[in-house]
Scaffold this motif. Structure first.
Motif, PDB file in Angstrom:
ATOM      1  N   PRO A 126       0.812  -1.230   0.000  1.00 36.45           N
ATOM      2  CA  PRO A 126       0.000   0.000   0.000  1.00 36.45           C
ATOM      3  C   PRO A 126       0.840   1.272   0.000  1.00 36.45           C
ATOM      4  O   PRO A 126       0.367   2.319  -0.443  1.00 36.45           O
ATOM      5  CB  PRO A 126      -0.825  -0.115   1.290  1.00 36.45           C
ATOM      6  CG  PRO A 126      -0.118  -1.102   2.147  1.00 36.45           C
ATOM      7  CD  PRO A 126       0.628  -2.025   1.223  1.00 36.45           C
ATOM      8  N   TYR A 127       2.085   1.161   0.490  1.00 37.64           N
ATOM      9  CA  TYR A 127       2.953   2.353   0.519  1.00 37.64           C
ATOM     10  C   TYR A 127       3.482   2.646  -0.896  1.00 37.64           C
ATOM     11  O   TYR A 127       3.557   3.796  -1.317  1.00 37.64           O
ATOM     12  CB  TYR A 127       4.095   2.161   1.514  1.00 37.64           C
ATOM     13  CG  TYR A 127       3.583   1.787   2.880  1.00 37.64           C
ATOM     14  CD1 TYR A 127       3.003   2.743   3.711  1.00 37.64           C
ATOM     15  CD2 TYR A 127       3.611   0.457   3.332  1.00 37.64           C
ATOM     16  CE1 TYR A 127       2.495   2.400   4.949  1.00 37.64           C
ATOM     17  CE2 TYR A 127       3.093   0.103   4.572  1.00 37.64           C
ATOM     18  CZ  TYR A 127       2.541   1.078   5.376  1.00 37.64           C
ATOM     19  OH  TYR A 127       2.023   0.736   6.600  1.00 37.64           O
TER      20      TYR A 127
ATOM     21  N   ARG B  72       0.476   4.051  -2.873  1.00 43.60           N
ATOM     22  CA  ARG B  72       0.155   5.479  -2.687  1.00 43.60           C
ATOM     23  C   ARG B  72       1.158   6.358  -3.442  1.00 43.60           C
ATOM     24  O   ARG B  72       0.787   7.389  -4.007  1.00 43.60           O
ATOM     25  CB  ARG B  72       0.103   5.846  -1.200  1.00 43.60           C
ATOM     26  CG  ARG B  72       1.370   5.502  -0.452  1.00 43.60           C
ATOM     27  CD  ARG B  72       1.597   6.179   0.880  1.00 43.60           C
ATOM     28  NE  ARG B  72       0.603   6.101   1.914  1.00 43.60           N
ATOM     29  CZ  ARG B  72       0.897   6.211   3.219  1.00 43.60           C
ATOM     30  NH1 ARG B  72       2.164   6.334   3.610  1.00 43.60           N
ATOM     31  NH2 ARG B  72      -0.054   6.202   4.120  1.00 43.60           N
TER      32      ARG B  72
ATOM     33  N   ALA C  85       0.201   8.830  -6.478  1.00 42.39           N
ATOM     34  CA  ALA C  85       0.535  10.264  -6.419  1.00 42.39           C
ATOM     35  C   ALA C  85       1.279  10.680  -7.685  1.00 42.39           C
ATOM     36  O   ALA C  85       0.979  11.715  -8.286  1.00 42.39           O
ATOM     37  CB  ALA C  85       1.387  10.545  -5.188  1.00 42.39           C
TER      38      ALA C  85
ATOM     39  N   SER D  47       7.326   6.687   1.471  1.00 43.38           N
ATOM     40  CA  SER D  47       6.165   6.959   0.614  1.00 43.38           C
ATOM     41  C   SER D  47       5.618   8.372   0.828  1.00 43.38           C
ATOM     42  O   SER D  47       5.248   9.058  -0.129  1.00 43.38           O
ATOM     43  CB  SER D  47       5.070   5.910   0.831  1.00 43.38           C
ATOM     44  OG  SER D  47       4.650   5.893   2.174  1.00 43.38           O
TER      45      SER D  47
ATOM     46  N   VAL E 230       5.076  11.129  -2.098  1.00 44.20           N
ATOM     47  CA  VAL E 230       3.768  11.753  -2.362  1.00 44.20           C
ATOM     48  C   VAL E 230       3.917  13.281  -2.326  1.00 44.20           C
ATOM     49  O   VAL E 230       3.409  13.988  -3.204  1.00 44.20           O
ATOM     50  CB  VAL E 230       2.708  11.247  -1.349  1.00 44.20           C
ATOM     51  CG1 VAL E 230       1.422  12.051  -1.454  1.00 44.20           C
ATOM     52  CG2 VAL E 230       2.425   9.763  -1.578  1.00 44.20           C
TER      53      VAL E 230
ATOM     54  N   TYR F 170      -3.129  12.323   9.132  1.00 44.79           N
ATOM     55  CA  TYR F 170      -1.962  11.473   8.875  1.00 44.79           C
ATOM     56  C   TYR F 170      -1.554  10.732  10.155  1.00 44.79           C
ATOM     57  O   TYR F 170      -1.250   9.533  10.137  1.00 44.79           O
ATOM     58  CB  TYR F 170      -0.807  12.326   8.339  1.00 44.79           C
ATOM     59  CG  TYR F 170       0.369  11.492   7.919  1.00 44.79           C
ATOM     60  CD1 TYR F 170       0.367  10.820   6.699  1.00 44.79           C
ATOM     61  CD2 TYR F 170       1.471  11.330   8.765  1.00 44.79           C
ATOM     62  CE1 TYR F 170       1.433  10.026   6.320  1.00 44.79           C
ATOM     63  CE2 TYR F 170       2.543  10.538   8.383  1.00 44.79           C
ATOM     64  CZ  TYR F 170       2.520   9.889   7.162  1.00 44.79           C
ATOM     65  OH  TYR F 170       3.574   9.095   6.784  1.00 44.79           O
TER      66      TYR F 170
ATOM     67  N   VAL G  50      -4.606  10.358  -1.310  1.00 44.23           N
ATOM     68  CA  VAL G  50      -3.685   9.379  -1.895  1.00 44.23           C
ATOM     69  C   VAL G  50      -2.970   8.579  -0.792  1.00 44.23           C
ATOM     70  O   VAL G  50      -2.716   7.390  -0.940  1.00 44.23           O
ATOM     71  CB  VAL G  50      -2.682  10.131  -2.808  1.00 44.23           C
ATOM     72  CG1 VAL G  50      -1.589   9.218  -3.285  1.00 44.23           C
ATOM     73  CG2 VAL G  50      -3.406  10.748  -3.996  1.00 44.23           C
ATOM     74  N   LEU G  51      -2.694   9.254   0.330  1.00 46.25           N
ATOM     75  CA  LEU G  51      -2.033   8.556   1.438  1.00 46.25           C
ATOM     76  C   LEU G  51      -2.985   7.565   2.110  1.00 46.25           C
ATOM     77  O   LEU G  51      -2.585   6.485   2.536  1.00 46.25           O
ATOM     78  CB  LEU G  51      -1.531   9.571   2.477  1.00 46.25           C
ATOM     79  CG  LEU G  51      -0.337  10.444   2.041  1.00 46.25           C
ATOM     80  CD1 LEU G  51      -0.151  11.625   2.981  1.00 46.25           C
ATOM     81  CD2 LEU G  51       0.950   9.622   1.971  1.00 46.25           C
TER      82      LEU G  51
ATOM     83  N   PRO H 198      -5.033   3.672  -0.298  1.00 46.27           N
ATOM     84  CA  PRO H 198      -4.555   2.277  -0.386  1.00 46.27           C
ATOM     85  C   PRO H 198      -4.699   1.499   0.931  1.00 46.27           C
ATOM     86  O   PRO H 198      -4.874   0.284   0.916  1.00 46.27           O
ATOM     87  CB  PRO H 198      -3.071   2.435  -0.765  1.00 46.27           C
ATOM     88  CG  PRO H 198      -2.989   3.768  -1.419  1.00 46.27           C
ATOM     89  CD  PRO H 198      -3.981   4.625  -0.675  1.00 46.27           C
TER      90      PRO H 198
END
Ligand SMILES: N[C@@H](CCC(=O)N[C@@H](CS)C(=O)NCC(=O)O)C(=O)O
Length: 225
Positions: free
Chosen positions: A15-16, A19, A23, A68, A72, A99, A168-169, A172
């Motif tokens: 997932p990292y 993202r 991005a 990541s 991004v 975040y 976007v972060l 995922p």
């Protein structure tokens, strides 16, 4: 003219990495994707980023970005298309809070929901069997999803009407939460704002593009430079 693209070491389902690819795609930035195997990490990747995690972005000037979040942010700052709202973490308190919530709350709970067998000791201290332990952490994730839903109810994206780095972060990881048990998620999670937001990304042609399968990158001696 030969265009030198940034090199991106990736793992499709991470997932990292996802993202970061997303991005870059939303920012309109092209890159050379190198799909890796964790069992046999390319030497060139380890030379540039010894910690050995993906994603790793190597820019044509030799700069390396291997977190990541930083990729991004770099993508947002260097975006070639105007539909990516170029926000940075420092500029926005709600973003920072989101975040922190994602990394300190959602992700640790998601990990325990996804892999309850890896936390047998923790589960036994809580007097829970594996299933109940997983469900306990699933419930903790839902608390975060409800907060996101409240944000998404009056607006399309987490920061308003434009896609931001926070969408976007987050996306995922929320998607990963869904795929732990897709049937349960689709039957049980009915939050309209969240569902609409997820559907937007899941059906987005750029998401389909960044999820395309690539053959494993085979390293040649020349790539060690
Ligand atoms: N903090 C890193 C985390 C990246 C990460 O944990 N990636 C995992 C895959 S999802 C990885 O590369 N693991 C290396 C391994 O398992 O050997 C980031 O956000 O870039």
């Amino acid at each position: 003219m030969i265009q030198i693209l940034p090199v991106f070491y990736s793992y499709r389902r991470c997932p990292y990495a996802m993202r970061a690819r997303l991005a870059l795609a939303f920012a309109g930035i092209d890159f050379e994707l190198r799909e890796i195997s964790f069992k046999n990490k390319p030497e060139n990747m380890l030379k540039h980023s010894p910690k050995g995690t993906v994603p790793v972005l190597i820019l044509p000037n030799g700069d390396v970005i291997d977190e990541s979040l930083d990729i991004v942010i770099w993508a947002a700052k260097n975006a070639l298309k105007e539909n990516f709202a170029p926000l940075t973490m420092k500029q926005d308190d709600l973003g920072k809070k989101l975040y922190t919530e994602l990394h300190e709350n959602f992700i640790p709970n998601l990990h325990r929901y996804k892999y309850p067998d890896r936390f047998a000791e923790e589960a036994s201290k809580m007097s829970l069997d594996q299933k109940a332990y997983g469900e306990y952490h699933r419930a903790a994730c839902i608390v975060v999803l409800k907060k996101i839903t409240a944000i998404l109810l009056p607006q399309k994206f987490l920061m308003g009407d434009k896609i931001s780095i926070y969408d976007v972060l987050f996306f995922p990881l929320v998607r990963q939460f869904r795929v732990v048990n897709t049937g349960w998620f689709d039957d049980s999670i009915k939050y309209p704002g969240l569902k609409k937001w997820m559907t937007f990304f899941m059906r987005h042609p750029l998401f389909a593009k960044v999820m395309e399968k690539h053959p494993l990158w085979i390293e040649k001696t020349a790539d060690h430079n």
